[in-house]
Motif scaffolding. Structure first.
Motif, PDB file in Angstrom:
ATOM      1  N   SER A   8       0.826  -1.212   0.000  1.00 15.17           N
ATOM      2  CA  SER A   8       0.000   0.000   0.000  1.00 15.17           C
ATOM      3  C   SER A   8       0.857   1.256   0.000  1.00 15.17           C
ATOM      4  CB  SER A   8      -0.929  -0.002   1.219  1.00 15.17           C
ATOM      5  OG  SER A   8      -1.779  -1.129   1.221  1.00 15.17           O
TER       6      SER A   8
ATOM      7  N   SER B 265      -4.092 -15.326 -13.012  1.00 16.65           N
ATOM      8  CA  SER B 265      -3.632 -14.658 -11.802  1.00 16.65           C
ATOM      9  C   SER B 265      -2.506 -15.462 -11.159  1.00 16.65           C
ATOM     10  CB  SER B 265      -4.788 -14.476 -10.808  1.00 16.65           C
ATOM     11  OG  SER B 265      -4.362 -13.721  -9.688  1.00 16.65           O
TER      12      SER B 265
ATOM     13  N   CYS C 177      -3.897 -10.556 -14.016  1.00 12.49           N
ATOM     14  CA  CYS C 177      -3.952  -9.755 -12.788  1.00 12.49           C
ATOM     15  C   CYS C 177      -3.232 -10.518 -11.693  1.00 12.49           C
ATOM     16  CB  CYS C 177      -5.394  -9.490 -12.372  1.00 12.49           C
ATOM     17  SG  CYS C 177      -5.517  -8.596 -10.790  1.00 12.49           S
TER      18      CYS C 177
ATOM     19  N   GLN D 107      -4.503  -9.894  -1.377  1.00  8.75           N
ATOM     20  CA  GLN D 107      -4.967  -8.929  -2.378  1.00  8.75           C
ATOM     21  C   GLN D 107      -6.248  -9.389  -3.065  1.00  8.75           C
ATOM     22  OE1 GLN D 107      -1.194  -8.678  -4.619  1.00  8.75           O
ATOM     23  NE2 GLN D 107      -1.072  -6.562  -3.950  1.00  8.75           N
ATOM     24  N   ARG D 108      -7.167  -9.904  -2.287  1.00  8.40           N
ATOM     25  CA  ARG D 108      -8.438 -10.365  -2.859  1.00  8.40           C
ATOM     26  C   ARG D 108      -9.211  -9.203  -3.499  1.00  8.40           C
ATOM     27  NH1 ARG D 108     -13.144 -13.997   0.131  1.00  8.40           N
ATOM     28  NH2 ARG D 108     -14.696 -13.824  -1.544  1.00  8.40           N
ATOM     29  N   ASP D 109      -9.213  -8.051  -2.846  1.00  9.05           N
ATOM     30  CA  ASP D 109      -9.935  -6.894  -3.392  1.00  9.05           C
ATOM     31  C   ASP D 109      -9.394  -6.515  -4.765  1.00  9.05           C
ATOM     32  OD1 ASP D 109     -11.475  -6.820  -1.144  1.00  9.05           O
ATOM     33  OD2 ASP D 109     -10.391  -5.179  -0.190  1.00  9.05           O
ATOM     34  N   LYS D 110      -8.091  -6.579  -4.915  1.00  8.44           N
ATOM     35  CA  LYS D 110      -7.466  -6.226  -6.189  1.00  8.44           C
ATOM     36  C   LYS D 110      -7.946  -7.159  -7.293  1.00  8.44           C
ATOM     37  CE  LYS D 110      -2.978  -6.088  -8.526  1.00  8.44           C
ATOM     38  NZ  LYS D 110      -1.516  -6.303  -8.391  1.00  8.44           N
TER      39      LYS D 110
ATOM     40  N   GLU E  66     -10.669  -9.123  -7.292  1.00  3.75           N
ATOM     41  CA  GLU E  66     -12.110  -8.998  -7.520  1.00  3.75           C
ATOM     42  C   GLU E  66     -12.434  -7.752  -8.334  1.00  3.75           C
ATOM     43  OE1 GLU E  66     -13.845  -9.189  -3.631  1.00  3.75           O
ATOM     44  OE2 GLU E  66     -14.062 -11.372  -3.728  1.00  3.75           O
ATOM     45  N   THR E  67     -11.702  -6.665  -8.075  1.00  2.04           N
ATOM     46  CA  THR E  67     -11.907  -5.438  -8.856  1.00  2.04           C
ATOM     47  C   THR E  67     -11.531  -5.657 -10.311  1.00  2.04           C
ATOM     48  OG1 THR E  67     -11.494  -4.030  -6.927  1.00  2.04           O
ATOM     49  CG2 THR E  67     -11.252  -3.019  -9.097  1.00  2.04           C
ATOM     50  N   ALA E  68     -10.378  -6.289 -10.531  1.00  2.00           N
ATOM     51  CA  ALA E  68      -9.930  -6.563 -11.899  1.00  2.00           C
ATOM     52  C   ALA E  68     -10.900  -7.494 -12.612  1.00  2.00           C
ATOM     53  CB  ALA E  68      -8.531  -7.178 -11.878  1.00  2.00           C
TER      54      ALA E  68
ATOM     55  N   ALA F 104     -14.150  -7.842 -11.958  1.00  2.00           N
ATOM     56  CA  ALA F 104     -15.389  -7.102 -12.239  1.00  2.00           C
ATOM     57  C   ALA F 104     -15.217  -6.198 -13.459  1.00  2.00           C
ATOM     58  CB  ALA F 104     -15.788  -6.287 -11.017  1.00  2.00           C
ATOM     59  N   GLU F 105     -14.069  -5.524 -13.556  1.00  2.00           N
ATOM     60  CA  GLU F 105     -13.816  -4.644 -14.702  1.00  2.00           C
ATOM     61  C   GLU F 105     -13.707  -5.456 -15.990  1.00  2.00           C
ATOM     62  OE1 GLU F 105     -10.306  -2.556 -13.635  1.00  2.00           O
ATOM     63  OE2 GLU F 105     -11.322  -1.148 -12.275  1.00  2.00           O
TER      64      GLU F 105
END
Length: 525
Positions: free
Chosen positions: A22, A443, A483, A489-492, A494-496, A498-499
């Motif tokens: 971060s 991934s 990705c 880094q699950r949020d990373k 999941e965001t990738a 979704a996009e």
């Protein structure tokens, strides 16, 4: 016991690395480049040491005066060089220690990685010996304390003369030859350290010895600033006719010295010898479990065409090329099981590992017994069969990164591999062509922290057509994404994801719209 400790440390490490991700980003995260940083700091220590040596007087009388003059009168350069020499030495000890702890936490000391682990243990002794010897050369009150305490400690070894410590009882017993010897040792030990460092990485192909440019510049700038704000200075000149009452220890290198003042030095030797022995024996105290999952790669001569791509891609130099068993004028791969980590990167590079082959059982030229390429095809197709809804994505992950099954949902199927580098590009093309699949996402560990060193990097280069085998997909590269996502880094991911699915929906709608427009125009004509 060792595995429980390893798991505990790994949990702490993963949370710590997430914080640094971060703050610095994956590219500049120092935790991912501790080995490279150690090499980087070593060369700074060498460069600053050469500058200091030019002005150093090796006589007893001149040693202190030359260092003091360099520090005070030439503070803008010589003083900075001296401080940088010391702080880089301290920083190197920190990076080396953290590197050792990180490799232990990740379990990279077993099996094929035993050599690198064991060869790194003697480097700790050489590093500390070089640093402690450097303090002697200043010949101030601190150096006096170190010299007297260290020689008394050394005397307890049977091979060391009892007269060693008596050399530092008075100024009369000292000679300029001793300082010349100390200078020689301070140069020789780092040379042995350098040789040992290259032996340490000998079995690693393309071992990284340079950190990312931004990280290296940041480290140098920080240490230079520290050198200006808090320069290293000498205590008063050494005086062997008096006793040193108190000193400010360098706790990084001299953390065990207080013990020498309180217990028999023999016990300190036993303690350090015990720690060293434990470090050396850890690979055998907690060995690699024997199973199909950890079995070394095997070569099938019938399917090996001698392309040497596996030889070029193996991160541990476990693959060599030899004369083919029965094809005259051809070569084939050969695997050294003692060097193989069963990562499967070689299988991902094999041109015969393509699911487009019309055979009942798919067998490639080289593959991992625990996860053969035929199993990969069958399990991937089983996952594909579960997809439903719109924007259907097949995700391939890595066993050492984020547990990929956590992101499975309607329209998303996931399959984890020993390493992302095990996935042949032809498999991505094959899956992307399936009617039930709208896109493929790959991934795994981030590029700078691949558990198997090169899996993520080689995958990127294969997909970008910079490394064989290339990703050639008639389905379109817009149906394939990468990705990298670590354990935390699950949020990373999941965001990738979704996009990516949103992009697939837009692309699908646009394609249908174009088709409808074309159809309407044709009818109008």
């Amino acid at each position: 016991m060792i595995r429980r400790l390893q798991d505990f440390m790994l949990g702490i490490l993963q949370r710590t690395e997430a914080v640094f991700d971060s703050a610095f980003g994956e590219r500049w995260n120092p935790w991912y480049q501790l080995g490279a940083l150690s090499f980087h700091l070593f060369w700074i220590v060498v460069a600053t040491g050469i500058y200091l040596f030019v002005f150093f007087d090796t006589s007893i009388v001149g040693a202190y005066a030359s260092v003091h003059s360099l520090t005070e009168e030439q503070w803008y350069l010589g003083g900075v060089m001296r401080s940088l020499h010391r702080y880089c030495s301290d920083a190197m000890a920190i990076t080396v220690t953290l590197h050792l702890l990180r490799e232990f936490a990740k379990g990279r000391f077993r099996g094929a990685q035993t050599f690198s682990w064991v060869s790194g243990v003697p480097l700790l002794w050489l590093l500390f010996a070089a640093a402690i010897g450097g303090y002697w050369l200043v010949w101030d009150r601190f150096a006096q304390y170190i010299a007297q305490t260290t020689t008394e400690w050394m005397e307890r070894l049977p091979v060391i003369s009892d007269s060693l410590a008596r050399t530092f009882l008075s100024d009369v017993t000292l000679s300029d030859r001793l300082f010349s010897l100390m200078v020689f040792m301070h140069i020789a030990i780092p040379l042995f350290l350098l040789v040992g460092m290259f032996i340490h990485v000998k079995r690693l192909k393309l071992a990284r010895t340079d950190p990312a440019r931004g990280l290296s510049i940041g480290v140098i700038a920080t240490l230079v600033l520290l050198s200006l704000v808090k320069p290293a200075r000498s205590m008063g000149p050494a005086d062997l006719s008096t006793t040193v009452a108190s000193v400010d220890l360098d706790w990084i290198y001299m953390n065990f010295y207080p013990l020498l003042d309180r217990v028999d030095p023999v016990y300190v030797w036993l303690l350090l010898a015990g720690v060293t022995a434990l470090l050396v024996l850890i690979p055998w105290l907690s060995p690699q479990p024997r199973s199909a999952a950890t079995a070394a790669a095997v070569v099938d001569p019938a399917n090996c065409n001698g392309c040497s791509w596996c030889f070029q891609d193996c991160p541990y130099e476990a693959v060599t090329m030899i004369t083919h068993e029965y094809k005259t004028g051809h070569r084939q791969a050969q695997v050294d099981p003692d060097l193989c980590t069963a990562c499967g990167i070689c299988a991902g590079s094999c041109p015969s590992a393509t699911p487009f082959r019309h055979v009942e059982e798919l067998v490639s030229g080289i593959e991992i017994p625990g996860f053969p390429v035929d199993r990969l095809r069958k399990e991937a197709m089983q996952k594909v069969a579960t997809l439903s809804g719109d924007a259907r994505v097949m995700v391939f992950g890595c066993d050492h990164a984020l547990p990929i099954d956590q992101i499975e949902s309607e329209g998303v199927a996931a399959l984890s591999l020993p390493c992302a580098g095990m996935l042949p590009p032809s498999f991505v093309d094959y899956i992307a062509r399936q009617e039930a699949v709208d896109g493929v996402l790959v991934s795994g560990c981030c590029t700078d922290d691949c558990f198997h060193r090169k899996g993520s990097q080689w995958t990127e280069e294969r997909f970008a057509s910079r490394r064989m085998p290339h990703l050639r997909t008639s389905a379109g590269h817009d149906k394939v994404r990468i990705c990298w996502a670590g354990v935390s880094q699950r949020d990373k991911l999941e965001t990738a994801l979704a996009e990516f699915r949103a992009s697939l929906r837009r692309h699908g709608i646009a394609a249908r719209g174009d088709a409808e427009s074309a159809g309407g125009g044709h009818e109008h004509q």
